[in-house]
Design a protein around this motif. Sequence first.
Motif, PDB file in Angstrom:
ATOM      1  N   ALA A 228       0.902  -6.704 -45.842  1.00 36.85           N
ATOM      2  CA  ALA A 228       2.084  -6.604 -45.427  1.00 36.85           C
ATOM      3  C   ALA A 228       2.393  -7.106 -44.200  1.00 36.85           C
ATOM      4  O   ALA A 228       3.196  -8.058 -43.479  1.00 36.85           O
ATOM      5  N   CYS A 229       0.992  -6.569 -43.201  1.00 37.98           N
ATOM      6  CA  CYS A 229       1.303  -6.793 -41.592  1.00 37.98           C
ATOM      7  C   CYS A 229      -0.203  -6.946 -41.250  1.00 37.98           C
ATOM      8  O   CYS A 229      -0.478  -6.381 -41.486  1.00 37.98           O
ATOM      9  N   THR A 230      -0.341  -7.346 -39.531  1.00 41.50           N
ATOM     10  CA  THR A 230      -1.563  -7.145 -39.194  1.00 41.50           C
ATOM     11  C   THR A 230      -1.317  -5.928 -37.679  1.00 41.50           C
ATOM     12  O   THR A 230      -0.274  -7.108 -37.488  1.00 41.50           O
ATOM     13  N   VAL A 231      -1.991  -5.997 -36.940  1.00 44.07           N
ATOM     14  CA  VAL A 231      -1.781  -5.427 -35.388  1.00 44.07           C
ATOM     15  C   VAL A 231      -3.319  -5.476 -35.264  1.00 44.07           C
ATOM     16  O   VAL A 231      -4.239  -4.832 -35.567  1.00 44.07           O
ATOM     17  N   SER A 232      -3.168  -6.993 -33.974  1.00 46.43           N
ATOM     18  CA  SER A 232      -4.487  -7.306 -33.371  1.00 46.43           C
ATOM     19  C   SER A 232      -4.676  -6.419 -31.757  1.00 46.43           C
ATOM     20  O   SER A 232      -4.032  -5.891 -31.173  1.00 46.43           O
TER      21      SER A 232
ATOM     22  N   VAL B 211      -2.345  -3.851 -42.506  1.00 46.17           N
ATOM     23  CA  VAL B 211      -1.761  -3.075 -43.844  1.00 46.17           C
ATOM     24  C   VAL B 211      -1.698  -3.893 -44.891  1.00 46.17           C
ATOM     25  O   VAL B 211      -0.802  -4.934 -45.345  1.00 46.17           O
ATOM     26  N   TRP B 212      -1.742  -3.096 -45.886  1.00 41.24           N
ATOM     27  CA  TRP B 212      -1.589  -3.927 -47.798  1.00 41.24           C
ATOM     28  C   TRP B 212      -1.062  -3.287 -48.530  1.00 41.24           C
ATOM     29  O   TRP B 212      -1.058  -2.204 -48.344  1.00 41.24           O
TER      30      TRP B 212
ATOM     31  N   ASP C 202       8.588  -4.822 -47.040  1.00 46.18           N
ATOM     32  CA  ASP C 202       8.314  -4.751 -45.552  1.00 46.18           C
ATOM     33  C   ASP C 202       7.787  -3.891 -44.512  1.00 46.18           C
ATOM     34  O   ASP C 202       8.717  -2.815 -44.278  1.00 46.18           O
ATOM     35  N   ILE C 203       6.964  -4.412 -43.815  1.00 51.68           N
ATOM     36  CA  ILE C 203       6.361  -2.896 -43.076  1.00 51.68           C
ATOM     37  C   ILE C 203       6.637  -3.345 -41.536  1.00 51.68           C
ATOM     38  O   ILE C 203       5.792  -4.466 -41.316  1.00 51.68           O
ATOM     39  N   ALA C 204       6.990  -2.921 -40.798  1.00 54.46           N
ATOM     40  CA  ALA C 204       6.899  -3.255 -39.693  1.00 54.46           C
ATOM     41  C   ALA C 204       6.775  -2.831 -38.182  1.00 54.46           C
ATOM     42  O   ALA C 204       6.604  -1.157 -38.944  1.00 54.46           O
TER      43      ALA C 204
END
Length: 356
Positions: A245-249, A232-233, A295-297
């Motif tokens: 912003a975050c990565t999900v494996s 997620v950018w 921030d992104i969760a």
Amino acid sequence: KRRLTFEIFSGPATGTTNERAMASSSSTHVTEVELAEAGLATDVTYDVSNTCMATTSMTGLHVYKNVQNRWDLAATLQDESMPECCTVDWAHPEFGSVLAAGCRSAGASGGSVFIWEEEHPGKIADALRPAAGWVLRAAFRECESPVLQVAFAPSHKGLRVAAVEAEGLVRTYECLSVLDATEWELQSCFAVEGNALPHSLAWMPEEEGPLVMALGCSGPDGLSSEHAGVQVWGYLEPCASWRLACTVSVHEGVTALSWSPIAINGVRMLAGASNTTVIIWQVTMICSEDGAQFDIAVQELAQISHASAVCQTEWNMTGSTLATSTVNQSVALWSANLGTGEWQMQTEVTGQEECA
């Protein structure tokens, strides 16, 4: 002669949003459309009104219009410099009838993005008009590898389009004047994190805050990788750059993504296809007042298993129903059981292929 057809789910075209959503499951029917393509259609997209449809194939870009509940070929858009088309997307109608097509370059490893616009009666004629009032407005040929997906950003952010390249680059282009679709510039270019290779892109349909996109990625050559999954950018306006912003494996990678159009209490759902499984995540974004920081969760909500590999996911307008399509030509509609939270299949339709 090989005759190719595909099937379309359609619901009521009138009534309020809630009435259409409630009636969609009971009034769904299937329409068969004979395509003009000489080969397999590689992508299909609809405009906001669902009265125009565009498809891509090795023979070019085709536009269909719904006339009295029948889909007729309206135009075939071809240009001698436009090779095999892989992907297509409609811009929001506030910018007119504008299409973006992503292609792979003939005899080369690069790719291109083409912008087409349909002229309407009363506009000045253009000598480049190929057929049915469609004009090639712009062509971006700097892509280093084939373009796998093009997608227009949410309309409130202006006329912008992103292109995903097979070798891991993402480019965004911005139209400098919404009144002139010939004036574009390369806004940004960034590489996905690690050795991941992107397959799909989905813009978060957020009306406030920064531009956010999710990229579905796999490892090199489609193999598993620590970087496979979702990235997620977000776009930082003050420094005009994209930040991860975050990565999900996801071990087997993600090949298709779609955001729910509605956020509830600041939470929006994201669906991703990973082989025979569809994963649904809850995504929360918190932004500073000036939009300079965010921030992104991401939290996994559910998994939906399929009998064969899933190639596409799409939400309905209320985010209550998820459509999934698979490589065995089936399309299924899913919704959550409000009591248990389990996602259950509501209906399924299997396509047919005829040969003559």
